[in-house]
Design a protein around this motif. Sequence first.
Motif, mmCIF file in Angstrom:
data_model
loop_
_atom_site.group_PDB
_atom_site.id
_atom_site.type_symbol
_atom_site.label_atom_id
_atom_site.label_comp_id
_atom_site.label_asym_id
_atom_site.label_seq_id
_atom_site.Cartn_x
_atom_site.Cartn_y
_atom_site.Cartn_z
ATOM 1 N N MET A 145 43.500 45.706 28.792
ATOM 2 C CA MET A 145 43.432 44.284 29.098
ATOM 3 C C MET A 145 42.647 44.068 30.391
ATOM 4 O O MET A 145 42.869 44.774 31.370
ATOM 5 C CB MET A 145 44.838 43.700 29.251
ATOM 6 N N ILE A 146 41.751 43.115 30.374
ATOM 7 C CA ILE A 146 40.985 42.781 31.573
ATOM 8 C C ILE A 146 41.794 41.773 32.380
ATOM 9 O O ILE A 146 41.951 40.622 31.974
ATOM 10 C CB ILE A 146 39.611 42.211 31.198
ATOM 11 N N ALA A 147 42.309 42.216 33.519
ATOM 12 C CA ALA A 147 43.225 41.377 34.293
ATOM 13 C C ALA A 147 42.624 40.841 35.579
ATOM 14 O O ALA A 147 43.177 39.931 36.180
ATOM 15 C CB ALA A 147 44.501 42.176 34.626
ATOM 16 N N SER A 148 41.507 41.391 36.027
ATOM 17 C CA SER A 148 40.960 40.993 37.318
ATOM 18 C C SER A 148 39.447 41.174 37.332
ATOM 19 O O SER A 148 38.887 41.861 36.464
ATOM 20 C CB SER A 148 41.585 41.837 38.430
ATOM 21 N N ILE A 162 34.141 47.203 36.656
ATOM 22 C CA ILE A 162 34.135 48.581 36.167
ATOM 23 C C ILE A 162 33.753 48.639 34.687
ATOM 24 O O ILE A 162 32.941 49.475 34.271
ATOM 25 C CB ILE A 162 35.503 49.242 36.392
ATOM 26 N N LEU A 163 34.335 47.747 33.880
ATOM 27 C CA LEU A 163 34.000 47.742 32.455
ATOM 28 C C LEU A 163 32.525 47.411 32.254
ATOM 29 O O LEU A 163 31.840 48.037 31.439
ATOM 30 C CB LEU A 163 34.873 46.717 31.720
ATOM 31 N N GLY A 164 32.034 46.441 33.032
ATOM 32 C CA GLY A 164 30.614 46.100 32.942
ATOM 33 C C GLY A 164 29.719 47.275 33.315
ATOM 34 O O GLY A 164 28.679 47.500 32.682
ATOM 35 N N ALA A 165 30.134 48.035 34.324
ATOM 36 C CA ALA A 165 29.351 49.197 34.736
ATOM 37 C C ALA A 165 29.265 50.229 33.610
ATOM 38 O O ALA A 165 28.185 50.779 33.336
ATOM 39 C CB ALA A 165 29.967 49.830 35.987
ATOM 40 N N PRO A 202 45.296 35.153 34.088
ATOM 41 C CA PRO A 202 46.612 34.632 34.484
ATOM 42 C C PRO A 202 46.960 34.872 35.951
ATOM 43 O O PRO A 202 47.560 34.001 36.596
ATOM 44 C CB PRO A 202 47.567 35.399 33.551
ATOM 45 N N ALA A 203 46.578 36.029 36.482
ATOM 46 C CA ALA A 203 46.916 36.335 37.869
ATOM 47 C C ALA A 203 45.756 36.095 38.832
ATOM 48 O O ALA A 203 45.919 36.278 40.040
ATOM 49 C CB ALA A 203 47.374 37.794 37.981
ATOM 50 N N VAL A 204 44.613 35.700 38.309
ATOM 51 C CA VAL A 204 43.438 35.452 39.149
ATOM 52 C C VAL A 204 42.854 34.091 38.757
ATOM 53 O O VAL A 204 42.253 33.962 37.687
ATOM 54 C CB VAL A 204 42.363 36.553 38.976
ATOM 55 N N PRO A 205 43.016 33.080 39.593
ATOM 56 C CA PRO A 205 42.497 31.749 39.256
ATOM 57 C C PRO A 205 40.983 31.768 39.075
ATOM 58 O O PRO A 205 40.270 32.549 39.708
ATOM 59 C CB PRO A 205 42.894 30.893 40.473
ATOM 60 N N ALA A 206 40.508 30.906 38.192
ATOM 61 C CA ALA A 206 39.068 30.805 37.940
ATOM 62 C C ALA A 206 38.356 30.283 39.183
ATOM 63 O O ALA A 206 38.841 29.377 39.858
ATOM 64 C CB ALA A 206 38.809 29.885 36.757
ATOM 65 N N ARG A 207 37.217 30.884 39.476
ATOM 66 C CA ARG A 207 36.318 30.409 40.538
ATOM 67 C C ARG A 207 34.945 30.275 39.893
ATOM 68 O O ARG A 207 34.106 31.162 39.969
ATOM 69 C CB ARG A 207 36.309 31.393 41.710
#
Length: 214
Positions: free
Chosen positions: A1-4, A10-13, A75-80
């Motif tokens: 799951m992508i959480a942050s 890292i996944l993009g890399a 969920p744990a990181v608000p959109a910017r």
Amino acid sequence: MIASPFDGLILGAFVGIGFQISEDISYAFIGAADSFGDVGAAWSTIVVRTLSSVPSHWMYTAVFGAGLVWFVGRPAVPARKGLGAGLMLTAMLMHGLWDASAALGSIAPVIIAGVLISVFASIYKITVPIEREWMREVMAPEVELGLVTSAELDALAGSRKTRRRYLRSQRSRRAAERVLAAETDLAHQIAHDGGRETAAVQRARAAVTQARTT
């Protein structure tokens, strides 16, 4: 799951590395075919593209991935959205400038690579503390239970320098590494199960105890 955003980085890399390798191989085959099967031409193509693509696709997609997570939010990181859109546009702009670097002058690749590396490093510095704080939050109850020590949690949630300092302070570095590895697996399992007391979490706790006593 992508959480942050760190996960996106890292996944993009890794996605970029995969594309980069496949592209280099395809160019090598094309070079060999154009040279009537000259293997030397294929190897020279691989070497040149590998050296010239160090600050390349894996960084573009890493920056874009972090920007995408920030743009969408978790969920744990608000959109910017402003930051996310800016990073995605930066990745695309750097790629476009890199492709046009031959027309921009010999110094252009150096400048572009420097900017790209700086952006990547900045994102890493911003996002890593988020991951470390999550590790502390996830494993704090395990410290209260007495399964994990405060020093081990500092090593788990700290930098590589902190981890190396902790390992050097132990009588058996290899044993300490086994314990930290088991505790990392426990943290991942707790996060995966949403903090619930599952059989998998209990097995992960047992693995920590076994690693400590082995």
